[in-house]
Design a protein around this motif. Structure first.
Motif, short mmCIF file in Angstrom:
data_model
loop_
_atom_site.label_atom_id
_atom_site.label_comp_id
_atom_site.label_asym_id
_atom_site.label_seq_id
_atom_site.Cartn_x
_atom_site.Cartn_y
_atom_site.Cartn_z
N UNK A 12 0.65 -1.23 0.16
CA UNK A 12 -0.03 -0.15 -0.11
C UNK A 12 0.96 1.31 0.01
N UNK A 13 0.12 2.34 -0.31
CA UNK A 13 0.90 3.79 -0.25
C UNK A 13 0.16 4.39 0.82
N UNK A 14 0.89 5.52 1.28
CA UNK A 14 0.50 6.46 2.46
C UNK A 14 0.71 7.74 1.98
N UNK A 15 -0.37 8.56 1.98
CA UNK A 15 -0.27 9.94 1.43
C UNK A 15 -1.35 10.65 2.01
N UNK A 16 -1.22 11.87 2.42
CA UNK A 16 -2.47 12.66 3.15
C UNK A 16 -3.31 13.17 2.03
N UNK A 17 -2.74 13.36 0.78
CA UNK A 17 -3.52 13.67 -0.38
C UNK A 17 -3.77 12.46 -1.13
N UNK A 18 -5.07 12.44 -1.70
CA UNK A 18 -5.60 11.39 -2.60
C UNK A 18 -4.59 11.14 -3.83
N UNK A 19 -4.11 10.29 -4.20
CA UNK A 19 -3.11 10.39 -5.24
C UNK A 19 -3.96 10.49 -6.52
N UNK A 20 -3.63 11.39 -7.49
CA UNK A 20 -4.41 11.10 -8.90
C UNK A 20 -4.13 10.10 -9.71
N UNK A 21 -3.24 9.44 -9.42
CA UNK A 21 -2.73 8.27 -10.14
C UNK A 21 -3.24 7.02 -9.66
N UNK A 22 -3.82 6.34 -10.43
CA UNK A 22 -4.26 4.71 -10.19
C UNK A 22 -3.07 4.15 -10.05
N UNK A 23 -3.15 3.07 -8.84
CA UNK A 23 -2.18 2.43 -8.51
C UNK A 23 -2.88 0.88 -8.27
N UNK A 24 -1.97 -0.16 -8.33
CA UNK A 24 -2.67 -1.54 -8.21
C UNK A 24 -2.84 -1.67 -6.58
N UNK A 25 -2.47 -0.98 -5.71
CA UNK A 25 -2.50 -1.14 -4.35
C UNK A 25 -3.31 -0.12 -3.65
N UNK A 26 -3.85 -0.19 -2.46
CA UNK A 26 -4.37 1.08 -1.92
C UNK A 26 -3.74 2.06 -1.33
N UNK A 27 -4.08 3.19 -1.56
CA UNK A 27 -3.33 4.21 -0.74
C UNK A 27 -4.24 4.75 0.50
N UNK A 28 -3.43 4.63 1.68
CA UNK A 28 -4.19 5.07 3.03
C UNK A 28 -3.71 6.51 3.37
N UNK A 29 -4.50 7.31 4.32
CA UNK A 29 -4.22 8.31 4.82
C UNK A 29 -3.34 7.98 6.05
N UNK A 30 -2.45 8.96 6.24
CA UNK A 30 -1.33 8.91 7.33
C UNK A 30 -1.76 8.56 8.71
N UNK A 31 -3.45 8.70 9.02
CA UNK A 31 -3.91 8.63 10.46
C UNK A 31 -4.50 7.36 10.32
N UNK A 32 -4.58 6.38 9.34
CA UNK A 32 -5.15 5.18 9.33
C UNK A 32 -4.19 4.05 10.14
N UNK A 33 -4.72 2.69 10.41
CA UNK A 33 -3.81 1.85 10.94
C UNK A 33 -3.23 1.06 9.64
N UNK A 34 -1.79 0.70 9.72
CA UNK A 34 -1.33 0.18 8.57
C UNK A 34 -0.94 -1.35 9.02
N UNK A 35 -1.37 -1.96 7.71
CA UNK A 35 -1.23 -3.51 7.64
C UNK A 35 0.10 -3.70 7.84
N UNK A 36 0.57 -4.88 8.17
CA UNK A 36 1.97 -5.25 8.42
C UNK A 36 2.66 -5.59 7.13
N UNK A 37 3.96 -4.85 7.02
CA UNK A 37 4.86 -4.83 6.03
C UNK A 37 6.31 -5.10 6.56
N UNK A 38 7.36 -5.27 5.98
CA UNK A 38 8.48 -5.42 6.43
C UNK A 38 9.11 -3.99 6.65
N UNK A 39 8.79 -3.05 5.84
CA UNK A 39 9.46 -1.81 5.98
C UNK A 39 8.60 -0.54 5.47
N UNK A 40 8.51 0.36 5.87
CA UNK A 40 7.76 1.78 5.43
C UNK A 40 8.97 2.46 4.75
#
Length: 106
Positions: free
Chosen positions: A43-71
């Motif tokens: 996933x991506x994390x960005x305060x502004x909604x990305x204008x670009x479509x991605x194959x992954x969700x873009x979360x806002x910085x104050x959401x809970x982050x699912x597990x990943x190895x590194x940000x």
């Protein structure tokens, strides 16, 4: 010309999945580079909604982050502030794009 492959660097670090903080110009470069590798961008994390479509969700910085190895934070000039905020919200390791590129120089 020496082409840095960030996916290869992450692999060497033992990373399999990442989140990208900051889907701006540098974030887009990072994503394109890593999409060429077998690193999973969950996933991506960005305060502004990305204008670009991605194959992954873009979360806002104050959401809970699912597990990943590194940000990986692509917003280099605000990295310290971002790292401090994220560290309070998650135990996922955080690295800046700059550190990642410097890692390659070693």
């Amino acid at each position: 010309e020496h082409k840095i492959c960030l996916g290869t660097i992450l692999k060497k670090m033992g990373v399999g999945s990442i989140a990208v903080y900051g889907i701006g110009i540098l974030g887009e470069h990072l994503i394109r580079d890593i999409e060429q590798s077998d690193i999973d961008i969950r996933y991506g994390i960005d305060a502004r909604k990305s204008k670009i479509a991605h194959p992954f969700p873009v979360l806002s910085p104050n959401q809970d982050f699912p597990a990943v190895d590194i940000i990986v934070v692509s917003v280099i000039h605000e990295y310290d502030d971002i790292k401090e905020k994220l560290s309070k919200a998650t135990s996922i390791p955080i690295i800046s794009l700059e550190e990642l590129v410097l890692e390659e120089e070693k």
